[in-house]
Design a protein around this motif. Sequence first.
Motif, short mmCIF file in Angstrom:
data_model
loop_
_atom_site.label_atom_id
_atom_site.label_comp_id
_atom_site.label_asym_id
_atom_site.label_seq_id
_atom_site.Cartn_x
_atom_site.Cartn_y
_atom_site.Cartn_z
N PHE A 266 0.91 -1.15 0.01
CA PHE A 266 0.07 -0.05 0.02
C PHE A 266 0.91 1.30 -0.07
N VAL A 267 2.00 1.36 0.98
CA VAL A 267 2.75 2.42 0.99
C VAL A 267 3.39 2.76 -0.24
N THR A 268 4.00 1.74 -0.91
CA THR A 268 4.74 1.60 -1.96
C THR A 268 4.05 2.23 -3.25
N LEU A 269 2.85 1.91 -3.44
CA LEU A 269 1.82 2.14 -4.50
C LEU A 269 1.49 3.66 -4.40
N PHE A 270 1.10 3.79 -2.92
CA PHE A 270 0.57 5.28 -2.63
C PHE A 270 1.61 6.35 -3.02
N VAL A 271 2.80 6.10 -2.86
CA VAL A 271 3.72 7.10 -3.02
C VAL A 271 4.21 7.07 -4.77
N ILE A 272 4.06 5.92 -5.25
CA ILE A 272 4.13 5.73 -6.70
C ILE A 272 3.18 6.56 -7.33
N VAL A 273 1.85 6.21 -6.97
CA VAL A 273 0.72 6.70 -7.79
C VAL A 273 0.39 8.08 -7.39
N ASP A 274 0.74 8.56 -6.14
CA ASP A 274 0.71 9.78 -5.57
C ASP A 274 -0.68 10.29 -5.69
N PRO A 275 -1.51 9.99 -4.90
CA PRO A 275 -3.27 10.38 -5.24
C PRO A 275 -3.07 12.00 -4.80
N PRO A 276 -2.43 12.55 -3.57
CA PRO A 276 -2.14 14.09 -3.40
C PRO A 276 -1.74 14.72 -4.60
N ALA B 158 -19.12 19.77 -11.94
CA ALA B 158 -18.84 18.84 -10.89
C ALA B 158 -19.17 16.99 -11.60
N LYS B 159 -20.30 16.92 -12.20
CA LYS B 159 -20.74 15.75 -12.66
C LYS B 159 -19.71 15.15 -13.44
N GLN B 160 -19.34 15.78 -14.47
CA GLN B 160 -18.29 15.44 -15.46
C GLN B 160 -16.99 15.05 -14.93
N ARG B 161 -16.40 15.86 -13.74
CA ARG B 161 -15.37 15.76 -12.91
C ARG B 161 -15.47 14.50 -12.28
N SER B 162 -16.57 14.09 -11.70
CA SER B 162 -16.69 12.80 -10.73
C SER B 162 -16.45 11.74 -11.83
N ARG B 163 -17.17 11.76 -13.14
CA ARG B 163 -17.18 10.42 -13.95
C ARG B 163 -15.67 10.39 -14.48
N ALA B 164 -14.86 11.62 -14.77
CA ALA B 164 -13.42 11.39 -15.05
C ALA B 164 -12.78 10.86 -14.09
N ALA B 165 -12.89 11.18 -12.81
CA ALA B 165 -12.28 10.56 -11.65
C ALA B 165 -12.33 9.02 -11.63
N LEU B 166 -13.54 8.60 -11.90
CA LEU B 166 -14.08 7.41 -11.69
C LEU B 166 -13.49 6.36 -12.97
N VAL B 167 -13.68 7.01 -14.19
CA VAL B 167 -13.00 6.35 -15.35
C VAL B 167 -11.71 5.98 -15.14
N ALA B 168 -10.83 7.02 -14.63
CA ALA B 168 -9.44 7.16 -14.51
C ALA B 168 -8.97 6.16 -13.65
N ALA C 169 -4.71 -4.18 -0.96
CA ALA C 169 -3.87 -2.85 -0.91
C ALA C 169 -4.31 -2.19 -2.29
N MET C 170 -4.65 -2.68 -3.52
CA MET C 170 -5.07 -2.41 -4.73
C MET C 170 -6.44 -1.55 -4.48
N LEU C 171 -7.41 -2.26 -3.81
CA LEU C 171 -8.62 -1.57 -3.50
C LEU C 171 -8.52 -0.48 -2.78
N GLY C 172 -7.54 -0.37 -1.86
CA GLY C 172 -7.23 0.90 -0.79
C GLY C 172 -6.76 1.89 -1.44
N ILE C 173 -5.78 1.56 -2.65
CA ILE C 173 -5.19 2.55 -3.57
C ILE C 173 -6.26 2.95 -4.43
N ALA C 174 -6.98 2.32 -4.75
CA ALA C 174 -8.18 2.70 -5.68
C ALA C 174 -8.97 3.82 -5.13
#
Length: 209
Positions: A13-23, A38-48, A147-152
């Motif tokens: 989890f920590v390794t993926l978090f730092v690599i993917v870097d959500p913040p 806002a709706k399009q932004r939410s959909r874009a986040a989900l698709v990404a 860990a993958m679910l948590g990162i997602a």
Amino acid sequence: MIPVDIRFLAEVFVTLFVIVDPPGTIPIFMALTGSMTAKQRSRAALVAVGVAVLIISLFAVFGQFILGYMHISLPALQFSGGVLLFFIALQLLLGKESEMSASEGVNVALVPLGTPLLGGPGAIVAMMLFVQQTGGQATRVSAIVLAMLGIAAMMYVFMRFSGVIAKVLGKGGVTLVTRISGVLLAAISTQMIFDAIRAFLESWGILPA
């Protein structure tokens, strides 16, 4: 209940978090979706997030077969991933996140958000290495899945509420988080390159295995 290797879970989890870097995706996501509702932004986040998870999962399961079929060694993928990740780190450090935007007409949720920013070479290589380390142990396999679910979830939350988080942190706070993320990403990419070079030298018998 399936037992979980907590230490391995934390490592993944920590390794993926730092690599993917959500913040660190906050300023990039806001730059790429600034004209969206806002709706399009939410959909874009989900698709990404969906694209990133799909790519990482496919390589986690079939990565060795794909590399073997194309005659690509894992150190080669690790080296190229480290180089590409280093360029992304430089862009974060230099404040050029907007330059990673996609061409006109391209869905930014797919490129560059889904890949290569979230589901990029760094995350792919890291996940393939972690899969190798499981040794078929159920506790470690379940740890990778969790860990993958948590990162997602973290990726979606940071992008979905990027506007709110940006307001709380302020412009200076977002910039600081981005620069720190750039430094950490540069360090990770450099380590990936060094590890790949060492693996090459070991395979050639120049260094002891």
